[in-house]
Design a protein around this motif. Structure first.
Motif, PDB file in Angstrom:
ATOM      1  N   TYR A 271      51.709  -4.437   2.146  1.00  0.00           N
ATOM      2  CA  TYR A 271      52.092  -2.955   2.439  1.00  0.00           C
ATOM      3  C   TYR A 271      52.973  -2.354   2.254  1.00  0.00           C
ATOM      4  O   TYR A 271      53.002  -0.996   2.232  1.00  0.00           O
ATOM      5  CB  TYR A 271      51.961  -3.182   4.200  1.00  0.00           C
ATOM      6  N   THR A 272      54.065  -2.830   1.429  1.00  0.00           N
ATOM      7  CA  THR A 272      54.926  -2.098   0.811  1.00  0.00           C
ATOM      8  C   THR A 272      54.992  -2.057  -0.690  1.00  0.00           C
ATOM      9  O   THR A 272      55.660  -1.194  -1.284  1.00  0.00           O
ATOM     10  CB  THR A 272      56.511  -2.660   1.199  1.00  0.00           C
ATOM     11  N   THR A 273      54.292  -2.803  -1.438  1.00  0.00           N
ATOM     12  CA  THR A 273      54.245  -3.015  -2.766  1.00  0.00           C
ATOM     13  C   THR A 273      55.536  -3.505  -3.309  1.00  0.00           C
ATOM     14  O   THR A 273      55.559  -3.271  -4.589  1.00  0.00           O
ATOM     15  CB  THR A 273      53.539  -1.853  -3.341  1.00  0.00           C
ATOM     16  N   LEU A 274      56.417  -4.031  -2.557  1.00  0.00           N
ATOM     17  CA  LEU A 274      57.758  -4.298  -2.884  1.00  0.00           C
ATOM     18  C   LEU A 274      57.956  -5.849  -2.817  1.00  0.00           C
ATOM     19  O   LEU A 274      57.517  -6.222  -1.618  1.00  0.00           O
ATOM     20  CB  LEU A 274      58.896  -3.365  -2.343  1.00  0.00           C
ATOM     21  N   ASP A 275      58.609  -6.360  -3.312  1.00  0.00           N
ATOM     22  CA  ASP A 275      59.200  -7.716  -3.012  1.00  0.00           C
ATOM     23  C   ASP A 275      60.587  -7.918  -2.503  1.00  0.00           C
ATOM     24  O   ASP A 275      61.656  -8.123  -2.777  1.00  0.00           O
ATOM     25  CB  ASP A 275      59.288  -8.578  -4.611  1.00  0.00           C
ATOM     26  N   PHE A 432      52.168   3.986  -0.361  1.00  0.00           N
ATOM     27  CA  PHE A 432      51.996   5.146  -0.924  1.00  0.00           C
ATOM     28  C   PHE A 432      51.435   6.288   0.140  1.00  0.00           C
ATOM     29  O   PHE A 432      52.037   7.315   0.307  1.00  0.00           O
ATOM     30  CB  PHE A 432      51.131   5.320  -2.201  1.00  0.00           C
ATOM     31  N   GLY A 433      50.482   6.029   0.648  1.00  0.00           N
ATOM     32  CA  GLY A 433      49.648   7.109   1.752  1.00  0.00           C
ATOM     33  C   GLY A 433      50.535   7.216   2.763  1.00  0.00           C
ATOM     34  O   GLY A 433      50.857   8.595   3.143  1.00  0.00           O
ATOM     35  N   GLY A 513      53.393  -6.296   9.383  1.00  0.00           N
ATOM     36  CA  GLY A 513      53.644  -5.775   8.029  1.00  0.00           C
ATOM     37  C   GLY A 513      53.342  -4.284   7.858  1.00  0.00           C
ATOM     38  O   GLY A 513      54.009  -3.667   6.875  1.00  0.00           O
ATOM     39  N   GLN A 514      52.394  -3.761   8.662  1.00  0.00           N
ATOM     40  CA  GLN A 514      51.653  -2.507   7.899  1.00  0.00           C
ATOM     41  C   GLN A 514      52.722  -1.277   8.592  1.00  0.00           C
ATOM     42  O   GLN A 514      52.750  -0.412   7.799  1.00  0.00           O
ATOM     43  CB  GLN A 514      50.548  -2.373   8.822  1.00  0.00           C
ATOM     44  N   GLU A 519      58.186   3.973   6.187  1.00  0.00           N
ATOM     45  CA  GLU A 519      59.571   4.373   5.787  1.00  0.00           C
ATOM     46  C   GLU A 519      59.988   3.864   4.314  1.00  0.00           C
ATOM     47  O   GLU A 519      60.719   4.698   3.682  1.00  0.00           O
ATOM     48  CB  GLU A 519      60.789   3.804   6.671  1.00  0.00           C
ATOM     49  N   LEU A 520      59.678   2.878   3.795  1.00  0.00           N
ATOM     50  CA  LEU A 520      59.842   2.423   2.567  1.00  0.00           C
ATOM     51  C   LEU A 520      59.383   3.464   1.508  1.00  0.00           C
ATOM     52  O   LEU A 520      59.878   3.483   0.686  1.00  0.00           O
ATOM     53  CB  LEU A 520      59.435   0.985   2.345  1.00  0.00           C
TER      54      LEU A 520
END
Length: 587
Positions: A271-275, A432-433, A513-514, A519-520
């Motif tokens: 959901y963030t595409t970040l680690d 992103f969305g 997680g969603q 915010e991120l």
């Protein structure tokens, strides 16, 4: 072979390798996408997708086949030499690989054993899967009736899956299940099949279908709904009330479930595409809450209110001037904001979608626990249930997020990108969305949409809402917060109504997680804009910047960052959309 021929062959080799890599990659995603669209309920985001309108098998054996298939696809992707791909295909590869990894994770962690949350469910999304709105011909109607007949088998498989989830402690928490059976009961307790939403496509049938044939189809639909669909909902309702709720887990945290720590980290990545680890995210949230609170206090003072911050929130939640008297008033206020935005879009965007969106109320059967609004390419849903919980000072920010320039605009432009692969054009990456949706609320400042200090406070309370999500989601699923702790934190820091806060907290509990994506994603977009403005100076054109973001469709945040770095290196040019989208005329 002469040295000249050998040299020519050596020079040609990379081109051949690139062609082979590109062809191999295309073959993989074309085959997988065709296969994927023959499956039902496949959505890494947890939301329903039509997938051709079929009701497919969702039993454990079929789920294992999906897992095996995506494992093979991931192995095949490992065999593609990414360095040999074109820059555009390297972006496609990054997006597609992340898609497959997330789809595979759904299978590995057996998320299909928990096929609903407090926001959405397989039984309430069934109408979208059946695609009753897209019936045009007699064969269309016959296929639709056939799918109605598949509902009992489909529901029974979902019930078996939920039983397996209950047995291993993988379920929606019992604490957020109160009232979630209303949407099941609304169908299960029907006496007249024609009163079902599933019969609606038969109320006004195309004139191209002969009256006698239409009448026969209507009779078949009544029979299928009465003898198949309604009893299937009845079976589900009995299971939900008598078995699922009593046996559902009493814990809240995702990390408390089987393989919970690994699953929650996977949810964060998806959901963030970040680690990022949960503790880091929690601290980012706390920092943002403190920053936004200071702005809220300043805006409160601009209204002339003399009391404390807590007293101001109470004033906003209880004073009748801030609430619509009728559903139409709320809908019309939303439409008025949307129309004001229309007049400003040309200043912010060089390209606009051709598709338009409708503003419609949330369906009555899901409205009590549904979010305040939700936008898609073709519609902006506004929740008109319990008007005293839908403050008007939030309408501007909500409309910017859900319609234009938020979800409706972004998704419509993405769908018009005909040059992109279908998996990318039709995909949705939450960071992103939702990041774009929140950034769209920020653009309301530049567009002059927030007319009063109360509108601006509504904007800030929505900003605070998303910052609180970082704290609350990680608090619940990592730090062991209770539901009441989460509600209290939201109540103290936002001007959301009590109903909105309770619904939202239940959503975060049941959908780990969603809530982190908003915010991120927003913070990354703000960071990239500031970077581009500083680097380009007078050459920076906000329309080119926004067009560059939207031209991508929906991508992981690291891919977005690389694209903006290239945008800066190239001098901030207008991107080539490669679609039949409309060129805006800035006023």
């Amino acid at each position: 072979m002469t040295w000249l021929a050998a040299a020519a062959l050596a020079l040609a080799a990379p081109a051949w390798a690139a062609q082979d890599a590109a062809s191999r990659f295309k073959q993989i995603y074309d085959q997988e996408w065709t296969w994927r669209n023959g499956q039902a309920g496949i959505a890494s985001s947890g939301e329903a997708t039509p997938n051709g309108g079929r009701l497919d098998n969702v039993d454990a054996a079929s789920q294992q086949k999906r897992q095996d298939y995506w494992q093979k696809v991931l192995k095949d992707l490992d065999g593609v030499d990414v360095k040999q791909l074109s820059p555009e295909d390297q972006v496609n590869y990054a997006i597609y690989r992340a898609q497959i990894q997330n789809l595979l994770a759904v299978q590995t962690f057996k998320q299909w054993q928990m096929p609903f949350n407090s926001d959405s469910a397989f039984w309430s999304d069934l109408g979208y899967v059946l695609e009753g709105d897209n019936l045009r011909t007699e064969p269309d109607y016959k296929r639709y009736i056939e799918r109605l007949g598949q509902v009992p088998s489909y529901f029974n498989q979902q019930i078996d899956n939920m039983r397996d989830g209950l047995a291993r402690g993988f379920s929606v928490p019992r604490e957020v299940l109160n009232g979630r059976d209303v949407s099941i009961a609304s169908v299960a307790e029907l006496k007249d099949p024609t009163k079902s939403s599933f019969y609606k496509p038969f109320e006004k049938m195309p004139t191209s279908i002969a009256p006698a044939d239409a009448a026969k189809l209507q009779d078949e639909a009544k029979q299928a709904i009465g003898s198949k669909v309604i009893p299937a909902y009845g079976t589900l309702l009995t299971f939900f009330r008598n078995e699922y709720v009593p046996k559902a887990r009493t814990t809240l945290a995702a990390e408390a479930m089987p393989d919970g720590k690994a699953w929650y980290r996977q949810q964060i990545v998806e959901y963030t595409t970040l680690d990022l680890d949960p503790d880091t995210i929690h601290q980012v949230g706390l920092d943002q809450v403190a920053k936004i609170h200071a702005e809220m206090v300043k805006t409160m003072q601009e209204t002339g209110f003399k009391g404390s911050f807590a007293e101001f929130l109470h004033f906003l939640r209880t004073d009748p001037q801030f609430y619509a008297k009728t559903p139409d008033e709320l809908l019309m206020r939303s439409a008025w904001v949307a129309k004001q935005v229309d007049g400003q879009l040309g200043k912010e965007f060089g390209r606009l979608p051709r598709q338009r969106f409708a503003i419609v109320p949330v369906p009555a059967d899901i409205a009590p626990y549904y979010t305040s609004g939700r936008g898609g390419a073709g519609s902006y849903l506004v929740n008109t249930y319990d008007l005293p919980s839908r403050p008007l000072y939030n309408v501007a920010a909500l409309t910017l997020h859900e319609s234009a320039p938020g979800h409706s605009l972004q998704l419509a432009l993405a769908a018009e990108q005909k040059g992109q692969p279908a998996f990318r054009r039709e995909g949705y990456i939450s960071a992103f969305g939702e990041g774009w949706g929140l950034y769209s609320e920020y653009l309301g400042n530049e567009m002059g949409i927030y007319k009063t200090p109360y509108d601006r406070f509504g904007y800030l309370t929505y900003q605070m809402w998303r910052a609180c999500r970082l704290v609350v989601d990680t608090g619940i699923h990592h730090l062991g917060w209770t539901r009441q702790q989460a509600i209290d934190f939201m109540t103290q820091n936002t001007a959301l109504s009590d109903r909105e806060i309770a619904n939202e907290v239940d959503r975060y509990i049941s959908w780990p997680g969603q809530a982190l994506s908003y915010e991120l994603g927003y913070l990354k977009m703000r960071e990239l804009r500031q970077k581009a403005e500083q680097a380009l100076g007078t050459k920076f054109d906000v329309r080119h910047f926004h067009d560059t973001i939207l031209q991508l469709g929906s991508v992981p945040l690291p891919v977005l960052e690389k694209r903006i770095d290239r945008f800066i290196a190239d001098g901030g040019p207008e991107p080539d959309f490669g679609c039949d989208c409309a060129k805006s005329k800035a006023p």
